[in-house]
Design an enzyme around this catalytic site. Structure first.
Site, short mmCIF file in Angstrom:
data_model
loop_
_atom_site.label_atom_id
_atom_site.label_comp_id
_atom_site.label_asym_id
_atom_site.label_seq_id
_atom_site.Cartn_x
_atom_site.Cartn_y
_atom_site.Cartn_z
N GLY A 1 0.77 -1.32 -0.01
CA GLY A 1 -0.06 -0.01 -0.05
C GLY A 1 0.84 1.21 -0.07
O GLY A 1 0.46 2.25 -0.59
N ASN A 2 1.86 1.07 0.73
CA ASN A 2 2.82 2.38 0.79
C ASN A 2 3.80 2.59 -0.48
O ASN A 2 4.06 3.50 -0.72
CB ASN A 2 3.88 1.95 1.93
CG ASN A 2 3.04 2.27 3.13
OD1 ASN A 2 2.50 3.16 3.54
ND2 ASN A 2 3.27 1.26 4.10
N LYS B 1 -7.55 -5.37 12.59
CA LYS B 1 -6.89 -4.59 11.47
C LYS B 1 -7.76 -3.30 11.50
O LYS B 1 -8.66 -3.35 10.90
CB LYS B 1 -6.86 -5.42 10.16
CG LYS B 1 -6.15 -4.60 8.99
CD LYS B 1 -6.26 -5.36 7.89
CE LYS B 1 -5.76 -4.69 6.73
NZ LYS B 1 -4.35 -4.39 6.78
N LYS C 1 -2.33 -8.81 2.66
CA LYS C 1 -1.98 -9.20 1.25
C LYS C 1 -0.63 -9.73 1.28
O LYS C 1 -0.31 -10.48 0.11
CB LYS C 1 -1.94 -7.58 0.49
CG LYS C 1 -0.71 -6.80 1.11
CD LYS C 1 0.17 -6.93 -0.23
CE LYS C 1 1.65 -6.10 0.03
NZ LYS C 1 1.99 -5.82 1.48
N LYS D 1 5.09 -9.65 6.11
CA LYS D 1 6.22 -9.96 5.08
C LYS D 1 7.12 -11.04 5.58
O LYS D 1 7.52 -11.94 4.63
CB LYS D 1 6.88 -8.71 4.85
CG LYS D 1 5.84 -7.64 4.43
CD LYS D 1 6.72 -6.26 4.01
CE LYS D 1 5.77 -5.03 4.19
NZ LYS D 1 4.50 -5.11 3.39
P1 ADP Z 1 3.21 -2.09 2.98
O1 ADP Z 1 2.08 -0.90 2.63
O2 ADP Z 1 4.33 -2.27 1.98
O3 ADP Z 1 2.65 -3.47 3.37
P2 ADP Z 1 3.65 -1.71 5.63
O4 ADP Z 1 3.76 -0.27 6.65
O5 ADP Z 1 2.69 -2.74 6.02
O6 ADP Z 1 3.90 -1.54 4.24
O7 ADP Z 1 5.29 -2.29 6.19
C1 ADP Z 1 6.55 -1.77 5.87
C2 ADP Z 1 7.17 -0.88 6.99
O8 ADP Z 1 7.43 -1.75 8.05
C3 ADP Z 1 8.20 0.10 6.70
O9 ADP Z 1 7.68 1.27 6.41
C4 ADP Z 1 8.80 0.16 8.20
O10 ADP Z 1 8.33 1.22 8.71
C5 ADP Z 1 8.11 -0.91 8.95
N1 ADP Z 1 8.91 -2.00 9.82
C6 ADP Z 1 8.72 -2.27 10.86
N2 ADP Z 1 9.82 -3.14 11.52
C7 ADP Z 1 10.74 -3.24 10.56
C8 ADP Z 1 11.90 -3.82 10.42
N3 ADP Z 1 12.29 -4.62 11.31
N4 ADP Z 1 12.66 -3.56 9.17
C9 ADP Z 1 12.14 -2.89 8.29
N5 ADP Z 1 10.98 -2.35 8.30
C10 ADP Z 1 10.26 -2.46 9.24
MG MG Z 2 1.19 -3.68 5.12
#
Ligand code: ADP
Ligand code: MG
Length: 298
Positions: free
Chosen positions: A9-10, A121, A202, A264
Site C-alpha cells: 500500500g505504501n 486490523k 496481502k 512480510k
Molecule cells: P506495505 O504497505 O508495503 O505493506 P507496511 O507499512 O505494512 O508496508 O510495512 C513496511 C513498514 O514496516 C516499513 O515502512 C517500516 O516502517 C516497517 N517496519 C517495521 N519493522 C521493520 C523492520 N524490522 N525492518 C524494516 N521495516 C520495518
Molecule cells: Mg502492509
C-alpha cells in the site's frame, strides 16, 4: 521464471500523501515503470494492498446511509480490487506489449478463525468518541488507537485462492495477471462460497497464491530497502540473507511487528518452506536485489 510481485500500500500511496485517484494514478505509473523490466522478462502476477482504498469506500458507505444502499466489507474489498486493478491494468498496458488482465480473486478463510472473535486490523479514518459510539451501536468493532477511535476488522488467515488455476493458466500464456488485490475477497465454504466481512493480509495472501501457482520468486515491494533487526534504533542492522530458521527466530524475538514487517517475514517463511525464494525490498533497490545485492532474501 514465474514471479509474484506484491505491491505494498505504501508503494502505491506514499505516507502522508492525500488519497485521490490522481495520486494513485501517478504512483501506479511510477510503480509500473519500476517493475517493467521484470514483467517483460518473466511471467508475472501482481498483487497489491488496499487498506486506504477499502477504508475510503467504507466512509462513502457510512456517509451515504439512507441515500445509497450500503455495501458490506467483503463487497468493498471487491470494489477496491476493481479500482486499483483497473489503474494497474491501464498503466501496465501503456508500458508493455504483453496482455494484462485483472482478476477478482476470492480467498477461502475459516469462518471459525480466531481473528473473527478479535478484530485487529484498522481500516478507514479516526473517529471521535461520539462518532465511535454511533458506529459501535451499528455493530462495528471500534478500537482506541493513538488517542482516537478506528474501525477494526478481522484479518483471518488465507487458506486457498479460488482463482489460482485460472491465474496459473494466464501466466503460462504469458499474460500478466493482477490478482489477490487487498489480500483477496474473503469467502467461506458452506454449500458453495459466501462472502464474509474481513480484510486478509496481502502479504500472506500473496504467499498463498505464489505457492499454489508454483512461482519461484515472491517479490515483496514496500518502502524500505530491506528488513532490519533493531529497526529504528541506533543499533539497527540490515538483514540480507535469512534462513527459514533465522527468520522464525527473529520473528519470535519481536523484530517484525504485526501489521507491517511481521506479515512480510511470515509470508517469506511460508513461501520459502514450500521451496521458493522471497525478497523484501523497495523500488529503488529492486535492480540490485534481483542480483542478490540488496534486499532481504529468505
Ligand atoms: P506495505 O504497505 O508495503 O505493506 P507496511 O507499512 O505494512 O508496508 O510495512 C513496511 C513498514 O514496516 C516499513 O515502512 C517500516 O516502517 C516497517 N517496519 C517495521 N519493522 C521493520 C523492520 N524490522 N525492518 C524494516 N521495516 C520495518
Ligand atoms: Mg502492509
Amino acid at each position: 521464471m514465474l514471479i509474484v510481485i506484491a505491491l505494498g500500500g505504501n508503494a502505491l500511496l506514499k505516507r502522508g500523501e492525500k488519497l485521490s485517484i490522481g495520486t494513485q494514478e501517478k504512483n501506479v505509473r511510477a510503480a509500473v515503470k519500476s517493475i517493467k523490466n521484470i514483467t517483460k522478462k518473466h511471467h508475472a502476477v501482481v498483487t497489491f494492498g488496499n487498506a486506504p482504498q477499502v477504508g475510503n469506500i467504507m466512509i462513502q458507505v457510512e456517509s451515504a446511509l439512507g441515500k445509497a444502499y450500503p455495501v458490506p466489507l467483503h463487497v468493498a474489498v471487491a470494489e477496491s480490487e476493481g479500482e486499483i486493478g483497473y489503474l494497474l491494468v491501464q498503466a501496465l498496458h501503456n508500458e508493455l506489449k504483453k496482455p494484462v488482465v485483472s482478476i477478482l480473486t476470492q480467498v477461502i478463510v475459516d469462518k471459525n478463525d480466531a481473528a473473527f472473535k478479535n478484530p485487529t486490523k484498522p481500516i478507514g479514518p479516526y473517529y471521535s468518541k461520539k462518532e465511535m459510539t454511533i458506529l459501535r451501536e451499528k455493530g462495528y468493532s471500534m478500537k482506541k488507537i493513538n488517542g482516537g477511535y478506528r474501525r477494526v476488522v478481522a484479518s483471518p488467515k488465507p487458506i486457498k485462492i479460488i482463482e489460482a488455476p485460472v491465474i496459473k493458466k494466464l501466466t503460462s500464456m504469458n499474460v500478466i495477471a493482477i490478482a489477490a488485490g487487498g489480500g483477496g475477497i474473503p469467502v467461506y465454504k458452506k454449500h458453495g462460497l459466501h462472502g464474509i466481512d474481513a480484510v486478509i493480509d496481502k502479504d500472506l495472501a500473496s504467499a498463498c497464491l505464489a505457492k499454489s501457482i508454483g512461482a519461484q520468486l515472491l517479490l515483496i515491494l514496500t518502502d524500505v530497502p530491506c528488513a532490519y533487526i533493531n529497526y529504528g534504533k541506533k543499533n539497527q542492522k540490515e538483514l540480507r540473507k535469512l534462513s527459514i530458521k533465522e527468520a522464525k527466530k527473529l520473528l519470535k524475538e519481536g523484530h517484525f511487528p504485526a501489521g507491517s514487517m511481521g506479515p512480510k517475514i511470515q509470508a517469506s517463511i511460508e513461501f520459502a518452506e514450500s521451496g521458493g525464494k522471497a525478497i523484501i525490498t523497495n523500488f529503488a533497490s529492486l535492480k540490485k536485489a534481483m542480483k542478490g545485492k540488496a534486499g532481504t532474501i529468505v
